[in-house]
Design a protein around this motif. Structure first.
Motif, short mmCIF file in Angstrom:
data_model
loop_
_atom_site.label_atom_id
_atom_site.label_comp_id
_atom_site.label_asym_id
_atom_site.label_seq_id
_atom_site.Cartn_x
_atom_site.Cartn_y
_atom_site.Cartn_z
N LEU A 103 1.07 5.59 9.46
CA LEU A 103 0.39 6.21 8.32
C LEU A 103 -0.69 5.28 7.75
O LEU A 103 -1.79 5.72 7.41
CB LEU A 103 1.42 6.55 7.23
N VAL A 104 -0.34 3.99 7.65
CA VAL A 104 -1.31 3.03 7.11
C VAL A 104 -2.51 2.90 8.03
O VAL A 104 -3.67 2.87 7.59
CB VAL A 104 -0.63 1.66 6.90
N LEU A 105 -2.26 2.81 9.35
CA LEU A 105 -3.37 2.69 10.29
C LEU A 105 -4.26 3.92 10.26
O LEU A 105 -5.49 3.81 10.41
CB LEU A 105 -2.83 2.47 11.70
N GLY A 106 -3.65 5.09 10.08
CA GLY A 106 -4.46 6.28 9.96
C GLY A 106 -5.42 6.18 8.78
O GLY A 106 -6.60 6.55 8.89
N LEU A 107 -4.91 5.67 7.66
CA LEU A 107 -5.76 5.48 6.48
C LEU A 107 -6.84 4.44 6.74
O LEU A 107 -8.01 4.63 6.37
CB LEU A 107 -4.89 5.05 5.29
N VAL A 108 -6.47 3.32 7.41
CA VAL A 108 -7.44 2.26 7.68
C VAL A 108 -8.54 2.75 8.61
O VAL A 108 -9.72 2.45 8.40
CB VAL A 108 -6.72 1.03 8.29
N LEU A 109 -8.17 3.51 9.63
CA LEU A 109 -9.17 4.00 10.57
C LEU A 109 -10.12 4.99 9.90
O LEU A 109 -11.29 5.11 10.30
CB LEU A 109 -8.50 4.65 11.78
N ARG A 110 -9.63 5.70 8.89
CA ARG A 110 -10.51 6.61 8.14
C ARG A 110 -11.34 5.86 7.10
O ARG A 110 -12.37 6.35 6.67
CB ARG A 110 -9.67 7.69 7.44
N THR A 111 -10.86 4.66 6.71
CA THR A 111 -11.56 3.86 5.70
C THR A 111 -11.69 2.43 6.24
O THR A 111 -10.88 1.56 5.94
CB THR A 111 -10.78 3.84 4.37
N PRO A 112 -12.68 2.15 7.08
CA PRO A 112 -12.81 0.85 7.74
C PRO A 112 -12.84 -0.34 6.80
O PRO A 112 -12.47 -1.45 7.19
CB PRO A 112 -14.14 0.99 8.51
N ALA A 113 -13.25 -0.14 5.57
CA ALA A 113 -13.31 -1.26 4.62
C ALA A 113 -11.93 -1.85 4.35
O ALA A 113 -11.82 -2.99 3.88
CB ALA A 113 -13.94 -0.79 3.31
N LEU A 114 -10.88 -1.08 4.65
CA LEU A 114 -9.52 -1.57 4.42
C LEU A 114 -9.01 -2.44 5.56
O LEU A 114 -7.93 -3.04 5.45
CB LEU A 114 -8.57 -0.39 4.23
N ALA A 115 -9.74 -2.50 6.67
CA ALA A 115 -9.27 -3.25 7.84
C ALA A 115 -9.00 -4.73 7.54
O ALA A 115 -7.96 -5.27 7.95
CB ALA A 115 -10.28 -3.12 8.98
N PRO A 116 -9.89 -5.44 6.81
CA PRO A 116 -9.59 -6.85 6.49
C PRO A 116 -8.31 -7.01 5.68
O PRO A 116 -7.56 -7.97 5.88
CB PRO A 116 -10.82 -7.31 5.69
N LEU A 117 -8.04 -6.05 4.79
CA LEU A 117 -6.81 -6.13 4.00
C LEU A 117 -5.58 -5.96 4.89
O LEU A 117 -4.58 -6.65 4.72
CB LEU A 117 -6.82 -5.06 2.90
N TYR A 118 -5.68 -5.05 5.85
CA TYR A 118 -4.56 -4.83 6.77
C TYR A 118 -4.30 -6.09 7.60
O TYR A 118 -3.15 -6.51 7.76
CB TYR A 118 -4.86 -3.65 7.68
N LEU A 119 -5.37 -6.69 8.12
CA LEU A 119 -5.19 -7.91 8.92
C LEU A 119 -4.68 -9.07 8.08
O LEU A 119 -3.88 -9.88 8.55
CB LEU A 119 -6.52 -8.27 9.59
N ALA A 120 -5.13 -9.14 6.83
CA ALA A 120 -4.63 -10.20 5.94
C ALA A 120 -3.13 -10.02 5.68
O ALA A 120 -2.37 -11.00 5.66
CB ALA A 120 -5.40 -10.19 4.62
N LEU A 121 -2.71 -8.77 5.51
CA LEU A 121 -1.29 -8.50 5.31
C LEU A 121 -0.50 -8.86 6.57
O LEU A 121 0.57 -9.49 6.50
CB LEU A 121 -1.08 -7.02 4.99
N ALA A 122 -1.03 -8.48 7.74
CA ALA A 122 -0.36 -8.81 9.00
C ALA A 122 -0.23 -10.32 9.16
O ALA A 122 0.83 -10.84 9.56
CB ALA A 122 -1.13 -8.21 10.17
N LEU A 123 -1.29 -11.05 8.84
CA LEU A 123 -1.25 -12.51 8.95
C LEU A 123 -0.26 -13.10 7.97
O LEU A 123 0.49 -14.03 8.31
CB LEU A 123 -2.65 -13.08 8.69
N GLY A 124 -0.21 -12.56 6.76
CA GLY A 124 0.73 -13.08 5.76
C GLY A 124 2.18 -12.88 6.19
O GLY A 124 2.99 -13.79 6.09
N VAL A 125 2.49 -11.69 6.69
CA VAL A 125 3.85 -11.41 7.14
C VAL A 125 4.20 -12.28 8.34
O VAL A 125 5.30 -12.85 8.43
CB VAL A 125 4.01 -9.92 7.48
N ALA A 126 3.27 -12.40 9.30
CA ALA A 126 3.52 -13.22 10.49
C ALA A 126 3.74 -14.68 10.12
O ALA A 126 4.65 -15.34 10.64
CB ALA A 126 2.35 -13.09 11.46
#
Length: 250
Positions: free
Chosen positions: A54-77
């Protein structure tokens, strides 16, 4: 791509239940008490995959959110890897190792034009690099700390003759880094001969040609080697500079 229907999801749900049941039954036959863990991780994975979809669907529709998604992924990792190392204050180090490795590898691939700078391509590619770098960081760091704990007398011997902690722990770090890279090297060495990796299969199922799937899969595999190599070098070097007493063994 259309949303899966209930008729399409039914067999998937049944397969998941049966596969989990097989894992539980096989564990019981082998005397491995992991039935509860299997059920918990499968349920957790199901929830996480649906949420991520669901989140990726939102990110792909709103590319500006991609850095936030990657930052979250990096933080969790980074947090996950630091927790596995069980050494206080290692979160910045694991973040540098994982983020540095993924950023360099992704930067090279996008920079030379091997992937178009579009969210649909760069986001999943970089996320795979983050995941691989996390695994390598954890393996290298944990192995180095375990080896240091097991051979702390040898480390103290080096310290006693004037070596710095980094110098005393460097041989252990090199060994741990090399062993942490073994899975990525083996996967690349045997690609197509032993297994068909996930990206290749996914692209084929999505309708891509075999050559296109092979192109992307090669970028993923070699990108993972680059990202993981940077990650293990950074984490073992960093641990070598900060470990001054016998680590806790896993």
């Amino acid at each position: 791509m259309s949303t899966p229907t209930a008729a399409e999801l039914g067999p998937v749900a049944l397969a998941l239940v049966l596969l989990a049941a097989v894992a539980v039954a096989a564990g019981r036959l082998g005397g491995i008490r992991q039935g509860r863990d299997v059920v918990v991780v499968v349920a957790r994975a199901l929830g996480q995959v649906v949420a991520v979809g669901l989140v990726l669907g939102l990110v792909l529709r709103t590319p500006a959110l991609a850095p936030l998604y990657l930052a979250l992924a990096l933080g969790v990792a980074s947090w996950t890897s630091a927790r596995r190392l069980r050494s206080p204050g290692t979160w910045p180090l694991t973040a540098l190792a994982i983020g540095g490795g993924a950023a360099v590898a992704a930067g090279v691939v996008v920079g030379v034009g091997a992937l178009e700078p579009r969210v649909l391509q760069v986001l999943p590619f970089t996320a795979q690099l983050v995941g691989g770098a996390m695994t390598a960081t954890t393996l290298a760091g944990r192995r180095m700390l375990d080896d240091a704990a097991a051979d702390w007398a040898g480390v103290e011997g080096w310290l006693a003759i004037g070596a710095s902690p980094a110098q005393a722990l460097a041989p252990l770090g090199r060994t741990a880094a090399a062993r942490a890279l073994a899975p990525a090297l083996d996967q690349t060495r045997t690609v197509g001969l032993v297994t068909l990796p996930g990206a290749f299969v996914g692209l084929l199922l999505g309708g891509a040609s075999p050559l296109e799937a092979a192109r992307v899969q090669l970028l993923v595999l070699v990108g993972l080697i680059a990202a993981e190599t940077i990650a293990v070098v950074v984490v073992t070097t960093g641990l070598g500079r900060r470990v001054t007493r016998r680590p806790e063994r896993s």
